[in-house]
Design a protein around this motif. Structure first.
Motif, PDB file in Angstrom:
ATOM      1  N   ALA A 172       0.820  -1.178  -0.115  1.00  0.00           N
ATOM      2  CA  ALA A 172       0.058  -0.235  -0.014  1.00  0.00           C
ATOM      3  C   ALA A 172       1.196   1.247  -0.005  1.00  0.00           C
ATOM      4  N   LEU A 173       1.871   1.149   0.711  1.00  0.00           N
ATOM      5  CA  LEU A 173       2.968   2.385   0.720  1.00  0.00           C
ATOM      6  C   LEU A 173       3.458   2.563  -0.669  1.00  0.00           C
ATOM      7  N   LEU A 174       3.936   1.359  -1.240  1.00  0.00           N
ATOM      8  CA  LEU A 174       4.312   1.551  -2.705  1.00  0.00           C
ATOM      9  C   LEU A 174       3.347   2.024  -3.516  1.00  0.00           C
ATOM     10  N   GLY A 175       2.232   1.602  -3.468  1.00  0.00           N
ATOM     11  CA  GLY A 175       1.106   2.198  -4.207  1.00  0.00           C
ATOM     12  C   GLY A 175       0.663   3.573  -4.135  1.00  0.00           C
ATOM     13  N   SER A 176       0.852   4.155  -2.792  1.00  0.00           N
ATOM     14  CA  SER A 176       0.472   5.602  -2.545  1.00  0.00           C
ATOM     15  C   SER A 176       1.535   6.423  -3.149  1.00  0.00           C
ATOM     16  N   THR A 177       3.136   6.211  -3.021  1.00  0.00           N
ATOM     17  CA  THR A 177       4.125   6.606  -3.509  1.00  0.00           C
ATOM     18  C   THR A 177       4.050   6.920  -5.166  1.00  0.00           C
ATOM     19  N   TRP A 178       3.662   5.808  -5.636  1.00  0.00           N
ATOM     20  CA  TRP A 178       3.265   5.660  -7.100  1.00  0.00           C
ATOM     21  C   TRP A 178       2.196   6.582  -7.600  1.00  0.00           C
ATOM     22  N   LEU A 179       1.115   6.713  -6.715  1.00  0.00           N
ATOM     23  CA  LEU A 179       0.123   7.378  -7.176  1.00  0.00           C
ATOM     24  C   LEU A 179       0.471   9.223  -7.134  1.00  0.00           C
ATOM     25  N   ILE A 180       1.458   9.183  -6.061  1.00  0.00           N
ATOM     26  CA  ILE A 180       1.946  10.952  -5.843  1.00  0.00           C
ATOM     27  C   ILE A 180       2.579  11.034  -7.043  1.00  0.00           C
ATOM     28  N   MET A 181       3.358  10.103  -7.598  1.00  0.00           N
ATOM     29  CA  MET A 181       4.226  10.472  -8.742  1.00  0.00           C
ATOM     30  C   MET A 181       3.250  10.599 -10.278  1.00  0.00           C
ATOM     31  N   LYS A 182       2.185   9.788 -10.155  1.00  0.00           N
ATOM     32  CA  LYS A 182       1.599   9.628 -11.473  1.00  0.00           C
ATOM     33  C   LYS A 182       0.140  10.650 -11.379  1.00  0.00           C
ATOM     34  N   THR A 183      -0.293  11.033 -10.336  1.00  0.00           N
ATOM     35  CA  THR A 183      -1.565  11.839 -10.343  1.00  0.00           C
ATOM     36  C   THR A 183      -1.342  13.362  -9.878  1.00  0.00           C
ATOM     37  N   VAL A 184      -2.315  14.019 -10.045  1.00  0.00           N
ATOM     38  CA  VAL A 184      -2.506  15.499  -9.617  1.00  0.00           C
ATOM     39  C   VAL A 184      -3.601  15.737  -8.744  1.00  0.00           C
ATOM     40  N   GLY A 185      -3.633  16.966  -8.465  1.00  0.00           N
ATOM     41  CA  GLY A 185      -5.126  17.407  -7.786  1.00  0.00           C
ATOM     42  C   GLY A 185      -5.359  16.775  -6.308  1.00  0.00           C
ATOM     43  N   HIS A 186      -6.746  16.471  -6.231  1.00  0.00           N
ATOM     44  CA  HIS A 186      -7.210  15.923  -4.984  1.00  0.00           C
ATOM     45  C   HIS A 186      -6.914  14.514  -4.667  1.00  0.00           C
ATOM     46  N   ILE A 187      -6.476  13.901  -5.853  1.00  0.00           N
ATOM     47  CA  ILE A 187      -6.087  12.497  -5.769  1.00  0.00           C
ATOM     48  C   ILE A 187      -4.564  12.609  -5.127  1.00  0.00           C
ATOM     49  N   GLN A 188      -3.733  13.345  -5.732  1.00  0.00           N
ATOM     50  CA  GLN A 188      -2.490  13.271  -5.106  1.00  0.00           C
ATOM     51  C   GLN A 188      -2.448  13.814  -3.538  1.00  0.00           C
ATOM     52  N   GLN A 189      -3.461  14.736  -3.317  1.00  0.00           N
ATOM     53  CA  GLN A 189      -3.305  15.407  -2.001  1.00  0.00           C
ATOM     54  C   GLN A 189      -3.594  14.240  -0.843  1.00  0.00           C
ATOM     55  N   TRP A 190      -4.627  13.502  -1.574  1.00  0.00           N
ATOM     56  CA  TRP A 190      -4.939  12.183  -0.577  1.00  0.00           C
ATOM     57  C   TRP A 190      -3.939  11.383  -0.281  1.00  0.00           C
ATOM     58  N   VAL A 191      -3.195  10.995  -1.385  1.00  0.00           N
ATOM     59  CA  VAL A 191      -2.209  10.219  -0.832  1.00  0.00           C
ATOM     60  C   VAL A 191      -0.941  10.597  -0.228  1.00  0.00           C
ATOM     61  N   TYR A 192      -0.649  11.770  -0.352  1.00  0.00           N
ATOM     62  CA  TYR A 192       0.413  12.428   0.159  1.00  0.00           C
ATOM     63  C   TYR A 192      -0.164  12.425   1.823  1.00  0.00           C
ATOM     64  N   ARG A 193      -1.337  12.580   2.219  1.00  0.00           N
ATOM     65  CA  ARG A 193      -1.918  12.472   3.612  1.00  0.00           C
ATOM     66  C   ARG A 193      -1.692  11.112   4.100  1.00  0.00           C
ATOM     67  N   LEU A 194      -2.023  10.249   3.222  1.00  0.00           N
ATOM     68  CA  LEU A 194      -1.961   8.738   3.652  1.00  0.00           C
ATOM     69  C   LEU A 194      -0.573   8.137   3.819  1.00  0.00           C
ATOM     70  N   ALA A 195       0.182   8.387   3.084  1.00  0.00           N
ATOM     71  CA  ALA A 195       1.706   7.864   2.901  1.00  0.00           C
ATOM     72  C   ALA A 195       2.192   7.809   4.093  1.00  0.00           C
ATOM     73  N   PRO A 196       2.496   8.762   4.806  1.00  0.00           N
ATOM     74  CA  PRO A 196       3.027   8.889   6.278  1.00  0.00           C
ATOM     75  C   PRO A 196       2.406   7.843   7.181  1.00  0.00           C
ATOM     76  N   TRP A 197       1.399   7.522   7.134  1.00  0.00           N
ATOM     77  CA  TRP A 197       0.765   6.585   8.193  1.00  0.00           C
ATOM     78  C   TRP A 197       1.018   5.266   7.686  1.00  0.00           C
ATOM     79  N   LEU A 198       0.877   5.008   6.396  1.00  0.00           N
ATOM     80  CA  LEU A 198       1.475   3.676   5.847  1.00  0.00           C
ATOM     81  C   LEU A 198       3.003   3.457   6.199  1.00  0.00           C
ATOM     82  N   LEU A 199       3.631   4.249   5.907  1.00  0.00           N
ATOM     83  CA  LEU A 199       5.201   4.109   6.168  1.00  0.00           C
ATOM     84  C   LEU A 199       5.263   3.931   7.901  1.00  0.00           C
ATOM     85  N   ALA A 200       4.656   4.584   8.837  1.00  0.00           N
ATOM     86  CA  ALA A 200       4.688   4.282  10.135  1.00  0.00           C
ATOM     87  C   ALA A 200       4.271   2.735  10.158  1.00  0.00           C
ATOM     88  N   ALA A 201       3.477   2.230   9.766  1.00  0.00           N
ATOM     89  CA  ALA A 201       2.852   0.920   9.732  1.00  0.00           C
ATOM     90  C   ALA A 201       3.879  -0.096   9.353  1.00  0.00           C
TER      91      ALA A 201
END
Length: 333
Positions: A172-201
């Protein structure tokens, strides 16, 4: 090839193929794991379109690693398949479900929600099964005279459940950072918020598994702590890349978090390999115990030396052609 240890060459090829699969199909599975949590249906369209051109090519590495393992180390299959049959079946079933969902979701109307769950559920099951299989490999297998003598569910223990859940979080962390690289707008902001929690897990599971592993595999403690060895460079580099992920997320960088997450995975994988070296069927059978006849290894190696460059070339070309952002209303499917 007199004087060259073909068994070592094959071990490197298979380890490379499996690592490529984990890295390249990992973010693909991670996108599916994140599917139920996407902010809206447009986001799900973009998420699926971001991996649509590459997902089936990524799984080529699984075939390469699996076929090479069968050809070069047949004992591995004769032991691991009976031991891990249910786990491997779950993984393949998950991959089939998500593969079918790729083809049907874009064309479905009333049943689209069903295919959403097929894509997400298949991704989660496949990721969990892979992580549980890794945990079972760390624990080792009960063998007598080269035959598995354990039970059908010996692979499913509290330790393997943890490694399974850990790999789900990691993908899921790999997927979130992939989406950061491949998306824009509200989708990118969503995964920016999500990725730190996944890294902590992921880091939490990494810490628990590191402490727990010597209890399930006493040889691991001896390997890592008897003397300070060069192998400590692998977890240290994994932690360095984790720091780079954190810094990249804080600075809102777009490519660095994904590349750093790949590095974190790669060095964790290499750390696992050196922990178990040279046992390919732990705790008793080494690479040389499990190896096929040298003539068979050489014959197959010649073909593999032609296949691998071709796979690398078309993979690189695919990623180059489909580089760039994926936006709402656009896609490759």
């Amino acid at each position: 090839m007199h004087g060259i240890d073909l068994t070592i060459i094959w071990a490197v090829i298979i380890a490379f193929g499996i690592m490529m699969y984990v890295l390249m199909d990992g973010f693909d599975l991670g996108v599916g794991i994140l599917f139920p949590f996407a902010p809206d249906e447009d986001a799900r369209d973009v998420m699926m379109n971001s991996v649509a051109p590459v997902w089936d090519g990524n799984e080529t590495w699984l075939i390469l690693g699996g076929a090479g393992l069968l050809a070069a180390f047949p004992l591995v299959y004769s032991v691991l398949m009976p031991a891990l049959y249910i786990g491997v079946f779950l993984m393949l079933a998950g991959l089939i479900f998500r593969g079918v969902a790729f083809e049907f979701r874009f064309k479905a109307n009333s049943s689209r929600n069903l295919w959403n769950w097929a894509f997400a559920g298949g991704s989660m099951v496949a990721a969990f099964a892979q992580g549980a299989v890794v945990g079972a490999y760390i624990e080792g297998f009960n063998t007598v005279d080269g035959r598995y003598v354990g039970g059908a569910f010996d692979w499913l223990t509290p330790f393997t459940v943890l490694t399974g859940l850990g790999l789900v979080a990691g993908y899921a962390l790999l997927g979130s950072t992939w989406l950061i690289m491949k998306t824009v707008g509200h989708i990118q902001q969503w995964v920016y918020r999500l990725a730190p929690w996944l890294l902590a897990a992921v880091l939490a599971v990494f810490a628990v598994v590191s402490v727990w592993t010597p209890a399930v595999d006493p040889s691991a403690f001896e390997r890592w702590f008897s003397v300070i060895r060069l192998i400590w460079v692998f977890p240290l580099l994994a932690l360095l890349f984790a720091f780079l992920v954190i810094r990249g997320l804080r600075r809102r960088q777009q490519s660095v978090p994904f590349v750093a997450t790949m590095g974190m995975f790669a060095f964790t994988y290499l750390g696992l390999l050196v922990t178990k070296w040279p046992y390919v069927v732990p705790p008793n059978h080494t690479l040389w115990d499990a190896a096929a006849a040298p003539g068979s290894q050489l014959f197959l190696l010649i073909g593999m030396l032609f296949v691998i460059p071709v796979i690398l070339a078309y993979t690189a070309w695919t990623y180059w052609v489909f580089r760039g952002k994926v936006k709402v209303g656009e896609g490759y499917h």
